[in-house]
Design an enzyme around this catalytic site. Sequence first.
Site, PDB file in Angstrom:
ATOM      1  N   SER A   1     -15.887  13.339  10.028  1.00  0.00           N
ATOM      2  CA  SER A   1     -15.131  14.412   9.093  1.00  0.00           C
ATOM      3  C   SER A   1     -13.994  14.804  10.125  1.00  0.00           C
ATOM      4  O   SER A   1     -14.185  14.777  11.258  1.00  0.00           O
ATOM      5  CB  SER A   1     -16.124  15.612   8.839  1.00  0.00           C
TER       6      SER A   1
ATOM      7  N   TYR B   1     -22.378  21.883   9.671  1.00  0.00           N
ATOM      8  CA  TYR B   1     -21.799  20.774   9.313  1.00  0.00           C
ATOM      9  C   TYR B   1     -21.119  20.187  10.241  1.00  0.00           C
ATOM     10  O   TYR B   1     -21.011  19.013  10.752  1.00  0.00           O
ATOM     11  CB  TYR B   1     -20.779  21.117   8.086  1.00  0.00           C
TER      12      TYR B   1
HETATM   13  N1  LIG Z   1     -15.002  15.132   0.434  1.00  0.00           N
HETATM   14  C1  LIG Z   1     -14.545  15.583   1.452  1.00  0.00           C
HETATM   15  O1  LIG Z   1     -13.503  16.336   1.506  1.00  0.00           O
HETATM   16  C2  LIG Z   1     -15.133  15.045   2.884  1.00  0.00           C
HETATM   17  C3  LIG Z   1     -14.416  15.449   3.979  1.00  0.00           C
HETATM   18  C4  LIG Z   1     -14.748  14.920   5.284  1.00  0.00           C
HETATM   19  C5  LIG Z   1     -16.102  14.202   5.231  1.00  0.00           C
HETATM   20  N2  LIG Z   1     -16.530  13.865   4.194  1.00  0.00           N
HETATM   21  C6  LIG Z   1     -17.867  13.132   4.250  1.00  0.00           C
HETATM   22  O2  LIG Z   1     -17.733  11.712   3.439  1.00  0.00           O
HETATM   23  C7  LIG Z   1     -19.101  11.561   3.062  1.00  0.00           C
HETATM   24  C8  LIG Z   1     -19.082  11.194   1.723  1.00  0.00           C
HETATM   25  O3  LIG Z   1     -18.843  12.464   0.869  1.00  0.00           O
HETATM   26  P1  LIG Z   1     -18.123  12.666  -0.606  1.00  0.00           P
HETATM   27  O4  LIG Z   1     -17.000  13.502  -0.236  1.00  0.00           O
HETATM   28  O5  LIG Z   1     -17.899  11.514  -1.052  1.00  0.00           O
HETATM   29  O6  LIG Z   1     -19.190  13.504  -1.229  1.00  0.00           O
HETATM   30  P2  LIG Z   1     -20.053  13.316  -2.698  1.00  0.00           P
HETATM   31  O7  LIG Z   1     -20.889  14.335  -2.720  1.00  0.00           O
HETATM   32  O8  LIG Z   1     -19.050  12.968  -3.583  1.00  0.00           O
HETATM   33  O9  LIG Z   1     -20.926  12.005  -2.217  1.00  0.00           O
HETATM   34  C9  LIG Z   1     -22.003  11.960  -1.246  1.00  0.00           C
HETATM   35  C10 LIG Z   1     -23.260  11.147  -1.728  1.00  0.00           C
HETATM   36  O10 LIG Z   1     -24.322  11.190  -0.849  1.00  0.00           O
HETATM   37  C11 LIG Z   1     -25.415  11.212  -1.319  1.00  0.00           C
HETATM   38  N3  LIG Z   1     -26.635  11.789  -0.578  1.00  0.00           N
HETATM   39  C12 LIG Z   1     -26.649  13.250  -0.419  1.00  0.00           C
HETATM   40  N4  LIG Z   1     -27.978  13.360   0.352  1.00  0.00           N
HETATM   41  C13 LIG Z   1     -28.368  12.259   0.443  1.00  0.00           C
HETATM   42  C14 LIG Z   1     -29.572  11.716   1.057  1.00  0.00           C
HETATM   43  N5  LIG Z   1     -30.332  12.494   1.567  1.00  0.00           N
HETATM   44  N6  LIG Z   1     -29.856  10.018   0.944  1.00  0.00           N
HETATM   45  C15 LIG Z   1     -29.057   9.425   0.415  1.00  0.00           C
HETATM   46  N7  LIG Z   1     -27.947  10.032  -0.134  1.00  0.00           N
HETATM   47  C16 LIG Z   1     -27.596  11.106  -0.153  1.00  0.00           C
HETATM   48  C17 LIG Z   1     -25.204  12.183  -2.942  1.00  0.00           C
HETATM   49  O11 LIG Z   1     -26.009  11.964  -3.684  1.00  0.00           O
HETATM   50  C18 LIG Z   1     -23.808  11.786  -3.061  1.00  0.00           C
HETATM   51  O12 LIG Z   1     -23.955  10.730  -4.160  1.00  0.00           O
HETATM   52  C19 LIG Z   1     -20.078  12.475   3.615  1.00  0.00           C
HETATM   53  O13 LIG Z   1     -20.479  12.134   4.872  1.00  0.00           O
HETATM   54  C20 LIG Z   1     -19.134  13.758   3.713  1.00  0.00           C
HETATM   55  O14 LIG Z   1     -19.516  14.743   4.701  1.00  0.00           O
HETATM   56  C21 LIG Z   1     -16.152  14.268   2.837  1.00  0.00           C
END
Ligand SMILES: NC(=O)c1ccc[n+]([C@@H]2O[C@H](COP(=O)([O-])OP(=O)(O)OC[C@H]3O[C@@H](n4cnc5c(N)ncnc54)[C@H](O)[C@@H]3O)[C@@H](O)[C@H]2O)c1
Length: 276
Positions: free
Chosen positions: A136, A149
């Site tokens: 991230s 985080y």
């Molecule tokens: N959205 C943002 O702004 C952002 C920014 C930086 C990094 N990220 C990273 O991107 C990645 C994806 O996040 P996103 O934004 O698509 O979020 P999201 O919440 O839309 O998707 C995350 C998915 O992970 C699944 N999940 C959660 N806990 C879990 C577990 N224990 N086992 C298996 N699956 C699990 C959730 O059910 C969900 O489907 C994450 O690692 C997040 O930290 C997101």
Amino acid sequence: MTGAASGIGQALAFALAAQGAQLALADVDAQGLDATAEQARQLGAQRVHADVVDVAQRTVVQDWADTTVERFGQVNLVINNAGVALTASVDEMEWADFEWIMGVNFWGVAHGTKSFLPHLRGADPARGAHVVNVSSSFGLFGMPQHSAYSATKYAVRGFSDSLRNELRREGSEIGVTTAYPGGIKTAIVRNSRTSEATDRVEVEAVHDTLSKTSPENAARVILRGVRKGHAHVYIGRDAKLMDFGTRFLGSAWEPLVNASIQRAKTKVVRRAAAPS
Ligand SMILES: NC(=O)c1ccc[n+]([C@@H]2O[C@H](COP(=O)([O-])OP(=O)(O)OC[C@H]3O[C@@H](n4cnc5c(N)ncnc54)[C@H](O)[C@@H]3O)[C@@H](O)[C@H]2O)c1
């Protein structure tokens, strides 16, 4: 791929499906996972298996990795994407929440990488072997209220950098890409945990205001990074700026980021108070 039920993971599944890939999808959200799998089939995926897997559970991930290789014969691309968010100050954060986020965001990535690595070594070199670990922009900068985080995302970065250098030293063809998304328009904050003292509505509104990149774009950038064999991919102008600021301005960058977050918060509060 983990975290395939929503957001970036779902967009990655759709993008790979449209290229005719064979997909092994995992998530804890069974319903969302089924919906992704169904649409991936319609988009042209050759074959899709969807399994409910909690990435924080080591033996569950190991079993899923073994089953995946039995089903498909080989694995060429592993994407450790599942992640959760937690907004809480160090003082207010509950230990249980701290452990929860470490379990998913750090241990989940470590479990996925270590369980699939031996299988990647056995992949047909003509079809490639690659790991993507999702960090991230908070893995580049220690954001206030996000110590846990940020700790998980810095850990993902260190773990992945070290693995890349290990593989390079042994002459392995396995690629390792670390992805640093900035604000992406997904459900991450809605699915997140917050401390009691945190204003959840404000946190969601600030994320919505600051998130400029679609999950589809994030998926495109990640897959381009894999194709080009990039070690690091920065997703969105905000992530690129964060990389630049931390690299070239060092700690002088911190007050600038804090001021910009404060401006976003003020904007959100003003908008909420404005008569509709
Ligand atoms: N959205 C943002 O702004 C952002 C920014 C930086 C990094 N990220 C990273 O991107 C990645 C994806 O996040 P996103 O934004 O698509 O979020 P999201 O919440 O839309 O998707 C995350 C998915 O992970 C699944 N999940 C959660 N806990 C879990 C577990 N224990 N086992 C298996 N699956 C699990 C959730 O059910 C969900 O489907 C994450 O690692 C997040 O930290 C997101």
